[in-house]
Scaffold this active site. Sequence first.
Site, PDB file in Angstrom:
ATOM      1  N   GLU A  92     -39.180  -8.400 -63.504  1.00 46.27           N
ATOM      2  CA  GLU A  92     -37.796  -7.948 -63.467  1.00 46.27           C
ATOM      3  C   GLU A  92     -36.942  -8.997 -64.166  1.00 46.27           C
ATOM      4  O   GLU A  92     -37.366 -10.124 -64.416  1.00 46.27           O
ATOM      5  CB  GLU A  92     -37.339  -7.744 -62.021  1.00 46.27           C
ATOM      6  CG  GLU A  92     -38.124  -6.629 -61.351  1.00 46.27           C
ATOM      7  CD  GLU A  92     -37.440  -6.006 -60.156  1.00 46.27           C
ATOM      8  OE1 GLU A  92     -37.305  -6.691 -59.128  1.00 46.27           O
ATOM      9  OE2 GLU A  92     -37.056  -4.823 -60.243  1.00 46.27           O
ATOM     10  N   GLY A 103     -45.070  -9.168 -52.032  1.00 47.53           N
ATOM     11  CA  GLY A 103     -44.867 -10.328 -51.162  1.00 47.53           C
ATOM     12  C   GLY A 103     -45.445 -11.617 -51.700  1.00 47.53           C
ATOM     13  O   GLY A 103     -45.971 -11.674 -52.813  1.00 47.53           O
ATOM     14  N   TRP A 129     -35.447  -4.365 -47.682  1.00 44.78           N
ATOM     15  CA  TRP A 129     -34.186  -4.465 -46.948  1.00 44.78           C
ATOM     16  C   TRP A 129     -33.497  -5.811 -47.087  1.00 44.78           C
ATOM     17  O   TRP A 129     -32.416  -6.005 -46.556  1.00 44.78           O
ATOM     18  CB  TRP A 129     -34.402  -4.155 -45.457  1.00 44.78           C
ATOM     19  CG  TRP A 129     -35.667  -4.723 -44.885  1.00 44.78           C
ATOM     20  CD1 TRP A 129     -36.813  -4.031 -44.607  1.00 44.78           C
ATOM     21  CD2 TRP A 129     -35.946  -6.083 -44.552  1.00 44.78           C
ATOM     22  NE1 TRP A 129     -37.781  -4.870 -44.132  1.00 44.78           N
ATOM     23  CE2 TRP A 129     -37.280  -6.143 -44.080  1.00 44.78           C
ATOM     24  CE3 TRP A 129     -35.205  -7.268 -44.607  1.00 44.78           C
ATOM     25  CZ2 TRP A 129     -37.887  -7.325 -43.661  1.00 44.78           C
ATOM     26  CZ3 TRP A 129     -35.810  -8.445 -44.192  1.00 44.78           C
ATOM     27  CH2 TRP A 129     -37.122  -8.472 -43.739  1.00 44.78           C
ATOM     28  N   ASN A 130     -34.120  -6.773 -47.755  1.00 47.84           N
ATOM     29  CA  ASN A 130     -33.526  -8.120 -47.709  1.00 47.84           C
ATOM     30  C   ASN A 130     -32.386  -8.320 -48.710  1.00 47.84           C
ATOM     31  O   ASN A 130     -31.491  -9.117 -48.464  1.00 47.84           O
ATOM     32  CB  ASN A 130     -34.612  -9.194 -47.887  1.00 47.84           C
ATOM     33  CG  ASN A 130     -35.424  -9.006 -49.142  1.00 47.84           C
ATOM     34  OD1 ASN A 130     -35.362  -7.966 -49.792  1.00 47.84           O
ATOM     35  ND2 ASN A 130     -36.188 -10.020 -49.487  1.00 47.84           N
ATOM     36  N   PRO A 139     -33.196   3.302 -51.020  1.00 43.13           N
ATOM     37  CA  PRO A 139     -33.118   2.028 -50.307  1.00 43.13           C
ATOM     38  C   PRO A 139     -34.080   2.028 -49.119  1.00 43.13           C
ATOM     39  O   PRO A 139     -34.557   3.083 -48.701  1.00 43.13           O
ATOM     40  CB  PRO A 139     -31.673   1.999 -49.779  1.00 43.13           C
ATOM     41  CG  PRO A 139     -30.974   3.186 -50.360  1.00 43.13           C
ATOM     42  CD  PRO A 139     -32.020   4.149 -50.798  1.00 43.13           C
ATOM     43  N   SER A 140     -34.325   0.853 -48.575  1.00 44.24           N
ATOM     44  CA  SER A 140     -35.062   0.774 -47.310  1.00 44.24           C
ATOM     45  C   SER A 140     -34.259   1.488 -46.232  1.00 44.24           C
ATOM     46  O   SER A 140     -33.031   1.418 -46.202  1.00 44.24           O
ATOM     47  CB  SER A 140     -35.240  -0.690 -46.926  1.00 44.24           C
ATOM     48  OG  SER A 140     -35.593  -0.787 -45.560  1.00 44.24           O
TER      49      SER A 140
END
Length: 483
Positions: free
Chosen positions: A457, A251, A151-152, A176-177
């Site tokens: 990425e 993370g 979500w960020n 998406p989140s």
Amino acid sequence: MHTQPTASHFINGAYVEDTSGTPIKVIYPATGAVIATVHAATPDVIEQAITSARAAQVAWAAMTGTERGRILRRAADIMRERNHDLSILETYDTGKPYQETSVADATSGADALEYFGGIAASLTGEHIQLGEDWVYTRREPLGLCVGIGAWNYPTQIACWKGAPALACGNAIIFKPSETTPLCALKVAEILHEAGLPAGLYNVVQGMGEVGASLVSDPRVDKVSLTGSVPTGRKVYAAAASGIKAVTMELGGKSPIIVFEDADIENAVSGAILGNFYSSGQVCSNGTRVFVHADIKEAFLKRLAERLDGAVIGDPMDPETSFGPMVSKRQLDIALGYIEKGKAEGARLVYGGKAIDGDGFYMQPTVFADVTDDMIIAREEIFGPVMSVLDFTDEDDVMARANDTEFGLAAGVFTRDLARAHRVAANFQAGTCYINTYNDAPVEAPFGGMKNSGVGRENSKAAIEHYSQIKSVYVRMGDMEAPF
Ligand code: NDP
């Protein structure tokens, strides 16, 4: 701005609604107000997305790279023209200040579309001469990719996954989140306006279960997740049972090492950007700041002075430089870690509290005298909580910096050139910084070592993760066989 989207999903070139799916309320983090409602994808919606994507992918892969790239580059131009509106929507979706979203979200999405649009025409195989025989390789798409976002950075993630996937000739379904469902729909709209044939970029909403059902579908060839390590484990395992290709952007608990010869002003800037941008909700944040004991107090003093300059408030005000947390849940998680830090004996030197009001605001927070074993130094908080740890010896700090399950990013501040490169070489992290922090240009590979992920990425490296190589052996003479 009108924040309610035309419909929840974007499939086969058009908005699609199915109100029988679980409602998902979209909350503006600055006020707590509900600004839109979407519905989680039902099995029927997921089926529509998969069948239309698979059908569309064949013709897309048959186009030339130049043709595919032109569409992506046109989409990049539209995104830049609409940067203002897209940034406002990103701010509604995430709560991040407009001061950030106007320079970091649609713009970085456009960079990805432009970069991979530019590279599409140059994707080739190779020729390998073997005497008079030869092998040639073809770089082929994987087929149907699934992207699952955190979500960020909802716009950026939708583009970082979509752009290389499409450049290589794949179709993609992006989930998406559930916390930030709005921005990816705009990315889909823009791609189609730019000429993307229907079915190639689809957005389906939903919670984890929707992601899980996409990942386990045998018609899906590749999964790219941006999320936490626990979710990464689940998604990786589900993809493994179908032998699917994966990219995992997970993370971190990244270190920043500030040596005694560092430019303190730059080091403080790095620590601020690496801990408080997006209210600390950035995966690559350098949340363990190791500061040489000789300069620790000077560093902390200057850090506090600079933090006094943070403008906390309405994220739509261009002067605001520090916004709310994305959700009440994320606010509570970060505040919970502050209590753990205090209980473990870390010295709270700045902030530490929620800010009263309807939004999910808290103060930027700094702990000093943090030790390696404390929970706040070991677990990802994903909030604006910086831990400052002391050191005196390079070998010792190197070992401590690397003593973590994560390996996403790492930074070093020093004026000693040899030391800077030695430290960068010794970091166990996929993305390292010397005298800077958290830059993520599309031209450079981005991703993690250890539990922080698999694959990369951005950059040419991403092409490897969205395409596959086929070898074709060509015999020029007669074939020999034993009988
Ligand atoms: P989560 O891991 O909770 O969720 C990530 C995505 O996965 C969401 O869309 C989520 O859906 C979905 N999901 C959850 N369970 C499953 C499942 N079983 N199968 C398929 N999909 C599933 O992460 P957050 O959204 O809370 O994001 C924060 C995390 O993301 C942090 O740990 C951060 O470090 C990491 N991150 C990593 C980045 C990187 O590039 N390395 C960049 C940004 C963030 P839903 O939430 O809707 O239920």
